[in-house]
Design a protein around this motif. Structure first.
Motif, PDB file in Angstrom:
ATOM      1  N   TRP A  27       0.834  -1.207   0.000  1.00  0.00           N
ATOM      2  CA  TRP A  27       0.000   0.000   0.000  1.00  0.00           C
ATOM      3  C   TRP A  27       0.865   1.252   0.000  1.00  0.00           C
ATOM      4  CZ3 TRP A  27       0.241   3.576   3.994  1.00  0.00           C
ATOM      5  CH2 TRP A  27      -0.627   4.668   3.868  1.00  0.00           C
ATOM      6  N   TYR A  31       0.506   4.207  -2.549  1.00  0.00           N
ATOM      7  CA  TYR A  31       0.131   5.539  -2.050  1.00  0.00           C
ATOM      8  C   TYR A  31       1.149   6.589  -2.494  1.00  0.00           C
ATOM      9  CZ  TYR A  31      -0.811   9.310   1.267  1.00  0.00           C
ATOM     10  OH  TYR A  31      -1.074  10.539   1.835  1.00  0.00           O
ATOM     11  N   VAL A  47      -4.417   1.508  -4.099  1.00  0.00           N
ATOM     12  CA  VAL A  47      -4.284   2.543  -3.067  1.00  0.00           C
ATOM     13  C   VAL A  47      -5.355   2.296  -2.016  1.00  0.00           C
ATOM     14  CG1 VAL A  47      -4.044   5.014  -2.592  1.00  0.00           C
ATOM     15  CG2 VAL A  47      -3.445   4.120  -4.843  1.00  0.00           C
TER      16      VAL A  47
END
Length: 216
Positions: A27, A31, A47
């Protein structure tokens, strides 16, 4: 191998922490890429802190469970689904790709720090939390150190690729065999000892912080 309730509990706890840590790692890559201007991870649904999009059937499910319950945790290896990134969407492709790469290991170190602080504070009210928080610290330090090894296709290998301006063909050729070489190398006692020693040194500040906050 026979599984008693205690072994099953410890194994499941280990697996849950591992999956969460791997998914936070992926993640963080997604991100950071999204924040730096590449929509690819968002378009692919990466995301998110939902673990399912980040899980690889073999690397996050089958292989770790076999290692934990069939091999008794003596050898553990696991990985999440790689985050696809298009550096052409970055304003500064080389720099931003390095930032995206480092976001994964840094997220694991951040989790280790958070676990050391929260675990140390909670120890004063419930010492039974020690196992969980020290497991989070240990696993996330392990993931950070391992992923920063300068070997393609690990995160450290990607950073090395930019540092020495490695050609794509060379990078892919090394990456094709590096995991096999690494797994074989880890069976060698000197290599395994060196890696474990490095992980212990990196984990030491987090453990000392935990102990300081816990008052032990």
């Amino acid at each position: 191998m026979d599984l008693d309730l205690s072994t099953l509990r410890s194994g499941l706890l280990f697996y849950i922490v591992l999956v969460c840590s791997l998914c936070i790692h992926e993640w963080a890559h997604a991100y950071m890429a999204d924040k730096l201007g590449d929509p690819t991870p968002r378009l692919l649904g990466r995301v998110t802190i939902n673990p399912l999009p980040h899980m690889d059937l073999f690397g996050t499910v089958i292989f770790p469970l076999v290692c934990i319950f069939a091999l008794g945790g003596g050898f553990l290896f696991g990985w999440g689904k790689p985050v696809l990134v298009d550096p052409r969407n970055f304003r500064h492709p080389r720099r931003d790709d390095v930032l995206v790469t480092l976001a994964g290991p840094l997220s694991n170190l951040g989790l280790a720090l958070l676990a050391a602080v929260l675990g140390g504070l909670l120890y004063r009210t419930d010492p039974r939390t020690t196992e969980l928080f020290l497991l989070i610290v240990g696993l996330n330090v392990t993931l950070a150190v391992f992923n920063l090894l300068p070997l393609p296709p690990l995160d450290g290998g990607q950073v090395l690729r930019h540092a020495v301006r490695m050609r794509d063909e060379t990078y892919l050729a090394i990456a094709r065999w590096s995991f096999l070489v690494l797994i074989l190398a880890l069976w060698l006692p000197p290599v395994r000892w060196a890696l474990i020693t490095l992980m212990k040194l990196v984990a030491l500040p987090f453990v000392l912080l935990y102990q300081s906050l816990a008052g032990i």
